[in-house]
Design a protein around this motif. Structure first.
Motif, PDB file in Angstrom:
ATOM      1  N   ARG A   1      -6.319  42.554  12.934  1.00  0.00           N
ATOM      2  CA  ARG A   1      -5.636  42.655  11.637  1.00  0.00           C
ATOM      3  C   ARG A   1      -6.614  42.703  10.468  1.00  0.00           C
ATOM      4  O   ARG A   1      -6.254  43.167   9.387  1.00  0.00           O
ATOM      5  CB  ARG A   1      -4.661  41.464  11.443  1.00  0.00           C
ATOM      6  CG  ARG A   1      -3.666  41.269  12.570  1.00  0.00           C
ATOM      7  CD  ARG A   1      -2.887  42.542  12.878  1.00  0.00           C
ATOM      8  NE  ARG A   1      -1.897  42.870  11.847  1.00  0.00           N
ATOM      9  CZ  ARG A   1      -1.258  44.036  11.791  1.00  0.00           C
ATOM     10  NH1 ARG A   1      -1.537  44.980  12.686  1.00  0.00           N
ATOM     11  NH2 ARG A   1      -0.373  44.263  10.849  1.00  0.00           N
TER      12      ARG A   1
ATOM     13  N   ASN B   1      -5.689  47.995  17.869  1.00  0.00           N
ATOM     14  CA  ASN B   1      -4.523  47.878  16.984  1.00  0.00           C
ATOM     15  C   ASN B   1      -4.129  46.426  16.735  1.00  0.00           C
ATOM     16  O   ASN B   1      -3.432  46.119  15.777  1.00  0.00           O
ATOM     17  CB  ASN B   1      -3.315  48.618  17.582  1.00  0.00           C
ATOM     18  CG  ASN B   1      -3.538  50.122  17.562  1.00  0.00           C
ATOM     19  OD1 ASN B   1      -4.304  50.626  16.742  1.00  0.00           O
ATOM     20  ND2 ASN B   1      -2.889  50.839  18.473  1.00  0.00           N
ATOM     21  N   GLY B   2      -4.590  45.538  17.616  1.00  0.00           N
ATOM     22  CA  GLY B   2      -4.271  44.112  17.448  1.00  0.00           C
ATOM     23  C   GLY B   2      -5.169  43.422  16.422  1.00  0.00           C
ATOM     24  O   GLY B   2      -4.884  42.296  16.015  1.00  0.00           O
TER      25      GLY B   2
ATOM     26  N   GLU C   1      -1.318  52.654  12.307  1.00  0.00           N
ATOM     27  CA  GLU C   1      -1.320  51.192  12.297  1.00  0.00           C
ATOM     28  C   GLU C   1      -1.712  50.618  10.936  1.00  0.00           C
ATOM     29  O   GLU C   1      -1.163  49.625  10.482  1.00  0.00           O
ATOM     30  CB  GLU C   1      -2.315  50.710  13.361  1.00  0.00           C
ATOM     31  CG  GLU C   1      -1.978  49.405  13.993  1.00  0.00           C
ATOM     32  CD  GLU C   1      -0.625  49.421  14.679  1.00  0.00           C
ATOM     33  OE1 GLU C   1       0.055  48.384  14.595  1.00  0.00           O
ATOM     34  OE2 GLU C   1      -0.231  50.453  15.281  1.00  0.00           O
TER      35      GLU C   1
END
Ligand SMILES: [Zn+2]
Length: 470
Positions: A337, A334-335, A360
């Motif tokens: 981008r 999820n981190g 997300e």
């Protein structure tokens, strides 16, 4: 001899055909009904199946998909102790799929119990799971391997051969020769047939010359699939747009079959330099297991796929493939981008880790979602395909700003043209042909196509629960 149709008659799930040949009785497939509230009721009816399971001598299983195999543990729970014949790869897949199916049922039961307790009610009315994880595991011991092309003497007077159906790993169509009062009769069961010239698996084997009785699937009996080059163009377009916008590409995918096919297509597009080097994360325990099983059976893969695997191993930097195992590593995705391709299950976005990735990435206009599989009515995947601007995930509203791409050309099932081509392998019309495993319209239209295009007259559409003398 007679046939009993106990599933996949006028619909695509619940495959289960009972064959009575003299004193011998056997089943071909024993699948779960799936999709919608009616499926649940039908699976519960399978509490007694409509026949005496203890009188079955053996079971033949065409492939591992749950709609063909998912009630095998139920059959065992009710007293069936005999052999279940399947190919070695099918047995490997079932070792993952059947306990998982039980696990889902147990979890659902626990959820319903909590839900009722919160409302001050007791557990009355909650249906028990059809089988537990332990029972699913016990059933695995009844599986007996049969390789493609080998002749199995399944019972006195009954010989069986499994042939590659090209549908999913280990899938088979079956040729059964049964002695009927001194007369040898040949029965062919198509199981599910794959689309020819598609990545990863071999094409389905050609049929035998003749058959007295044929059961043929008709999932896409009235449709034509888009071509593979069109599908590749769609994938490239989604990828190029997402990379330019600086987002991630999220691909919900069925764990068995579809995920491996998508990995193949992406690697092949990179090799042909239609895509820039990629970082691909496969984030689904089931997909990881299925991919490992696929790699453990190189003999079942087509030549192009074996080539591509060798290329990928020689150029790991071109397509960096990461299989995400634990939950922490999954959350860490999820981190990221931008620049990631995340393939995750479930294929219709109803369960599993894909829901976190959608939560997300859906609100971000620079991201894209590539939908590459059939999305049933009522699922989150279907709402995305239908253009919803707002969806709910884990009970919270999530705006849809990401671009949604639907890719039409990937299907594990042969389309009408491919099914008719396979049937042309018969040198003469089978004595009787039964259309199964298709929604009523698809099955009906396919029956007409067979009559008109092949000139076969004895084509029937069996009803659920119907017995037919053959
Ligand atoms: Zn299937």
């Amino acid at each position: 001899m007679r046939l009993g149709f106990f599933g996949a008659a006028g619909e695509v799930t619940g495959s289960c055909t009972l064959v009575e040949a003299g004193d011998t009785r056997f089943l071909v497939d024993c699948g779960m009904f799936q999709g919608g509230p009616e499926a649940r009721a039908k699976n519960l009816r399978a509490l007694n199946f409509g026949f005496d399971v203890r009188k079955i001598d053996f079971v033949l299983l065409t492939h591992a998909h749950i709609d063909h195999s998912g009630l095998l543990p139920r059959l065992a729970v009710l007293g069936y102790r005999g052999p279940i014949y399947a190919t070695p790869a099918t047995i490997d897949l079932l070792a993952v799929l059947l306990p998982d199916s039980a696990h889902i049922q147990e979890k659902e039961g626990e959820w319903q119990l909590r839900h009722r307790h919160r409302r001050g009610k007791d557990e009355r009315g909650i249906p028990a799971p059809l089988y537990t994880v332990a029972q699913a595991q016990a059933t695995l011991r009844q599986l007996k391997p049969v390789t493609y092309g080998a002749t199995l003497q399944a019972a006195p007077g009954i010989r069986v051969r499994f042939h590659d159906a090209g549908h999913i790993l280990g899938s088979a169509w079956l040729e059964v020769t049964a002695n009927d009062e001194g007369r040898a009769r040949r029965l062919v069961f198509s199981g599910d047939l794959g689309m020819p010239e598609r990545p990863v698996l071999n094409n389905s084997e050609k049929v035998v010359a003749t058959a007295d009785v044929l059961l043929i699937e008709s999932t896409y009996g009235d449709r034509r699939h888009r071509s593979l080059p069109e599908t590749e163009d769609e994938i490239v377009a989604a990828f190029v747009r997402t990379r330019a916008a600086g987002g991630n590409l999220i691909i919900p995918s069925f764990a068995v079959g579809r995920t491996q096919e998508i990995i193949y297509l992406l690697a092949d597009l990179v090799r042909r330099q239609r895509l820039a080097p990629l970082k691909v994360y496969v984030d689904s325990p089931m997909a990881n297991a299925a991919t490992q099983i696929t790699l453990a059976h190189p003999e079942l893969l087509d030549a192009e796929t074996r080539d591509l695997i060798a290329w990928q191993q020689a150029h790991p930097e071109k397509m960096k493939l990461t299989f995400v195992a634990d939950v922490e590593a999954s959350k860490a995705l999820n981190g990221i981008r931008s620049g990631a391709v995340i393939i995750s299950a479930s294929g219709m976005c109803e369960a599993g880790r894909i829901k976190y990735h959608l939560r997300e990435n859906l609100p971000r206009s620079e991201c894209s979602i590539l939908i590459a599989g059939f999305q049933a009515a009522g699922t989150l995947g279907r709402r995305l395909v239908d253009g919803a601007r707002l969806v709910h995930i884990f009970g919270a509203p999530v705006p849809v700003r990401a671009r949604i791409y639907t890719v039409g050309g990937l299907s594990a099932h042969a389309d009408q043209a491919a099914l008719l081509d396979w049937l042309r392998g018969f040198q003469q019309a089978p004595g009787r042909t039964f259309i199964v495993h298709g929604e009523a319209t698809a099955a009906g239209n396919f029956a007409s196509a067979i009559r008109e295009r092949l000139g076969w007259s004895a084509v029937h559409l069996p009803q659920l629960g119907e017995w037919i003398d053959i």
